[in-house]
Design an enzyme around this catalytic site. Structure first.
Site, PDB file in Angstrom:
ATOM      1  CG  ASP A 131     -22.768  -5.705  36.602  1.00 26.19           C
ATOM      2  OD1 ASP A 131     -21.606  -5.768  37.151  1.00 26.19           O
ATOM      3  OD2 ASP A 131     -23.594  -5.249  36.610  1.00 26.19           O
ATOM      4  CB  SER A 185     -28.261   3.359  34.780  1.00 21.56           C
ATOM      5  OG  SER A 185     -27.804   2.734  35.003  1.00 21.56           O
TER       6      SER A 185
END
Length: 412
Positions: A131, A185
């Site tokens: 990301d 996560s």
């Protein structure tokens, strides 16, 4: 402030309202001494976003510097649907749910930075993941001179405990379940959810059932088949069971249907752009149905050459999105080609959903290239003469016969 850090006056932070980005918010204030502007995007992640506003205000952000935007329609219309026109799957399986959301977030951050006169942007991506690359490639493509702050690559926190201690020292509210290590996560939006880390790190161990949040188990799905139709216009879905819907509403409906039938689970070990392998559990219920439906309508509306070329280019297109190159000229060039191919991809597909499976059982189109007279086994006045096949085969066999003669001559 460290002398190595350039001065920053105002920064736009991609802010979820969670513990990590709240810590980042305060860290930016204390480390850079700058004004922070928060941006929270509603991409259909299913969370209430007003608490993010209240938390930002609690941390000293001016009301006029708190931006919360509902991007669900724009996300599906301008990012998800164009990607699905390509049937994009990274490494043949992953439907790119996280990857496709990043360019939109980056675009909005840059727009807000221009609006408020910010000289920097910031994100909460870690230094090991994809990301960080996706966000920052987007920033630089849209605003080449922007200063990017990536806290996870800069700060000195060595553990979760150190982050919690910083939060407590700065009066950042901490939910009880955040004091310990999260079991995994999660990233979610209207297209998918992804889960990584901790209990999922051993690729030999089956993911616990509690990891899944978007689908019921296929074993627990109904014993009855759910049959639906999906209408397409120029490659994009427009209706389910004849009812026209907006892009976000349609994807949400497909998600409901997929969830109820245990469709869309993927347990994948993938190759990250940054160089390591990672194991993720993805759930893309509506997207999985949409992919099958789109390929179904393409099967009768696309010429063979166009269809095969699309399939050849798809891995490259998917890799560009996965690696963060949405705003690159090569992605835009491929998109133009893909969109051209979709001009006649219009019609209706009938599908059956059952215990984790999606099957196309019917397809029709006003632009269908399927000619029943050509393919029928019955004799009739058709534009195909069986005798023509002999010359076709001999021409295609010419090089094989030449090679065969050489092998026989050389005793191979």
């Amino acid at each position: 402030m460290s002398s190595k850090r350039p001065p920053v006056q105002r920064v736009v932070l991609a802010y979820s309202g969670g513990l990590d980005t709240s810590i980042i918010l305060k860290w930016l204030q204390t480390t850079y001494g700058c004004e922070v502007v928060t941006f929270t995007a509603d991409l259909g992640q299913g969370e209430e976003l007003e608490p993010a506003r209240k938390k930002a205000e609690l941390l000293g952000i001016k009301p006029e510097h708190i931006f919360i935007e509902d991007l669900r329609e724009e996300f599906v219309r301008d990012y998800v649907f164009p990607m699905f026109r390509a049937n994009a799957q990274y490494e043949g399986l992953y439907l790119l749910g996280t990857s496709i959301a990043r360019p939109l977030i980056a675009k909005k951050q840059i727009e807000i930075a221009r609006k408020v006169g910010a000289d920097a942007v910031s994100h909460g991506a870690t230094g090991k993941g994809n990301d960080q690359v996706r966000f920052e490639l987007g920033y630089y493509a849209l605003e080449p001179g922007i200063h990017v702050i990536a806290p996870w690559r800069e700060w000195d926190f060595k553990s979760r405990e150190a982050l919690i201690e910083f939060a407590e020292r700065n009066q950042i509210p901490i939910a009880k379940d955040k004091r310990g290590e999260a079991p995994f996560s999660v990233d979610a939006n209207l297209l998918h959810s992804s889960s990584e880390g901790k209990v999922l790190e051993d690729p030999w161990v089956e993911p616990p059932e509690y990891v899944h949040m978007r689908t019921i188990s296929p074993e627990d799905a109904p014993d009855a088949v759910t049959e639906i139709t999906v209408d397409f216009e120029k490659g994009d879905p427009t209706a389910i069971n004849g009812e026209r819907m907006s892009p976000a509403t349609l994807l949400a409906k497909l998600n409901e249907l997929g969830k109820a039938n245990g469709i869309g689970r993927l347990d994948l070990v993938e190759n990250r752009f940054v160089g390591m392998k990672s194991r993720g559990v993805y759930e893309t219920p509506g997207g999985t149905i949409l992919l099958e439906a789109h390929r179904g309508i393409e099967s009768i509306t696309l010429d063979r050459g166009a269809a095969h070329l699309k399939d050849e280019l798809m891995p490259k297109y998917a890799e560009l999105i996965y690696n963060g190159f949405w705003f690159s000229p090569e992605r835009e060039m491929l998109q133009a080609l893909i969109d051209k191919s979709q001009e006649k991809v219009t019609g209706t597909v009938r599908l059956k959903l059952y215990k984790g499976n999606v099957r196309v059982v019917g397809r029709k189109s006003p632009y269908s290239l399927y000619d029943q007279d050509l393919v029928t086994f019955e004799e009739g006045a058709v534009a195909y003469d069986h005798r023509d096949a002999a010359g076709f085969i001999k021409l295609n066999a010419l090089r094989l016969r030449t090679l065969g003669k050489r092998k026989l001559r050389d005793g191979e």
